[in-house]
Write an enzyme that holds these catalytic residues in place. Structure first.
Site, PDB file in Angstrom:
ATOM      1  N   THR A  45       0.858  -1.116   0.069  1.00 30.81           N
ATOM      2  CA  THR A  45       0.076   0.051  -0.213  1.00 30.81           C
ATOM      3  C   THR A  45       0.788   1.187  -0.022  1.00 30.81           C
ATOM      4  O   THR A  45       2.091   1.240   0.565  1.00 30.81           O
ATOM      5  CB  THR A  45      -0.837  -0.047   1.267  1.00 30.81           C
ATOM      6  OG1 THR A  45      -0.027  -0.268   2.298  1.00 30.81           O
ATOM      7  CG2 THR A  45      -1.904  -1.064   1.009  1.00 30.81           C
TER       8      THR A  45
ATOM      9  N   VAL B 189       0.936   4.509   1.132  1.00 26.34           N
ATOM     10  CA  VAL B 189       1.068   5.147   2.467  1.00 26.34           C
ATOM     11  C   VAL B 189       1.928   4.376   3.316  1.00 26.34           C
ATOM     12  O   VAL B 189       3.154   5.132   3.822  1.00 26.34           O
ATOM     13  CB  VAL B 189      -0.135   5.660   3.168  1.00 26.34           C
ATOM     14  CG1 VAL B 189       0.182   6.616   4.428  1.00 26.34           C
ATOM     15  CG2 VAL B 189      -0.986   6.705   2.234  1.00 26.34           C
ATOM     16  N   CYS B 190       1.648   3.155   3.401  1.00 28.73           N
ATOM     17  CA  CYS B 190       2.594   2.354   4.489  1.00 28.73           C
ATOM     18  C   CYS B 190       4.030   2.196   3.826  1.00 28.73           C
ATOM     19  O   CYS B 190       4.709   2.203   4.688  1.00 28.73           O
ATOM     20  CB  CYS B 190       1.955   0.993   4.404  1.00 28.73           C
ATOM     21  SG  CYS B 190       0.501   0.592   5.096  1.00 28.73           S
ATOM     22  N   THR B 191       4.203   2.151   2.756  1.00 29.72           N
ATOM     23  CA  THR B 191       5.626   1.999   1.890  1.00 29.72           C
ATOM     24  C   THR B 191       6.301   3.274   2.295  1.00 29.72           C
ATOM     25  O   THR B 191       7.555   3.295   2.794  1.00 29.72           O
ATOM     26  CB  THR B 191       5.500   2.123   0.509  1.00 29.72           C
ATOM     27  OG1 THR B 191       4.684   0.862   0.086  1.00 29.72           O
ATOM     28  CG2 THR B 191       6.877   1.858  -0.329  1.00 29.72           C
TER      29      THR B 191
END
Length: 210
Positions: free
Chosen positions: A42, A44-46
């Site tokens: 995902t 944002v998580c990255t």
């Protein structure tokens, strides 16, 4: 059951990108940050995991271990880490928990059904050396976390754990702090030799004691 401030952080066994762990043993005698991600791959998580990797020296300086969680398999995590390292120009240097069965996510109440019954929200738990939960922050899946703010709060938690002070609004390390209401004004000078300012009987400030 929801976890509240002051609760003992639940212990668990888990498979991670750095091997199997027992959470309390892994934390050791220091502080810890456990933070969850809705899913692998995902966007944002990255970016978040990349930022945490770049801030690893700051966490280490504060005697804080960080560990992430995502509700995907270890194989998925290991592949995703390669993408994170490439796109964020860093190297992931902390473990990511594989939690495809939601065991840890449910233990820490990371799934909020009214937001999503499938994905974890962006939960953050700061845990002190006695394994007590000292901070809980919850973000929606669409909003990336501010890790500079997390470091600021950890600085406040560690300061106030050792001195009878509190940190005022928008406080940053190095700025004046508030003397705890439990300290009598006549006792401040002995406790805080840097001096203090009496603004109101209930509002006394002093230079950061450490």
């Amino acid at each position: 059951m929801a976890i509240r401030l002051g609760d003992l952080a639940p212990d668990f066994q888990a498979e991670t990108t750095e091997g199997n762990i027992s959470f309390h043993d892994w934390l050791g005698e220091g502080w810890g940050v456990l933070f969850s991600h809705p899913a692998d791959y995902t966007p944002v998580c990255t970016t978040e995991l990349g930022v945490v990797a770049k801030l690893q020296a700051e966490f280490t300086r504060r005697n804080v271990k960080v560990i992430a969680l995502s509700i995907d398999s270890l194989e998925s995590h290991e592949s995703w880490v390669k993408d994170i390292n490439e796109t964020q120009q860093t190297l992931i240097n902390f473990p990511i928990i594989a939690d495809a069965n939601y065991r840890v996510a449910r233990l820490y109440d990371m799934v909020h059904p009214n937001a999503s019954d499938r994905f974890t929200v962006r939960s953050v738990f700061v845990i002190d050396p006695e394994k007590k939960v000292r901070l809980i922050i919850i973000y929606p899946a669409s909003t990336g976390r501010n890790f500079d703010e997390l470091l600021r709060v950890i600085d406040s938690l560690q300061l106030t754990a050792n001195y009878r002070v509190a940190t005022p609004a928008n406080w940053k390390p190095g700025e004046d702090v508030v003397v705890a209401p439990s300290v009598k004004t006549e006792d401040i000078a002995a406790l805080f030799p840097k001096g203090f300012t009496l603004i109101k009987p209930y509002l006394r400030t002093t230079p950061q004691p450490n």
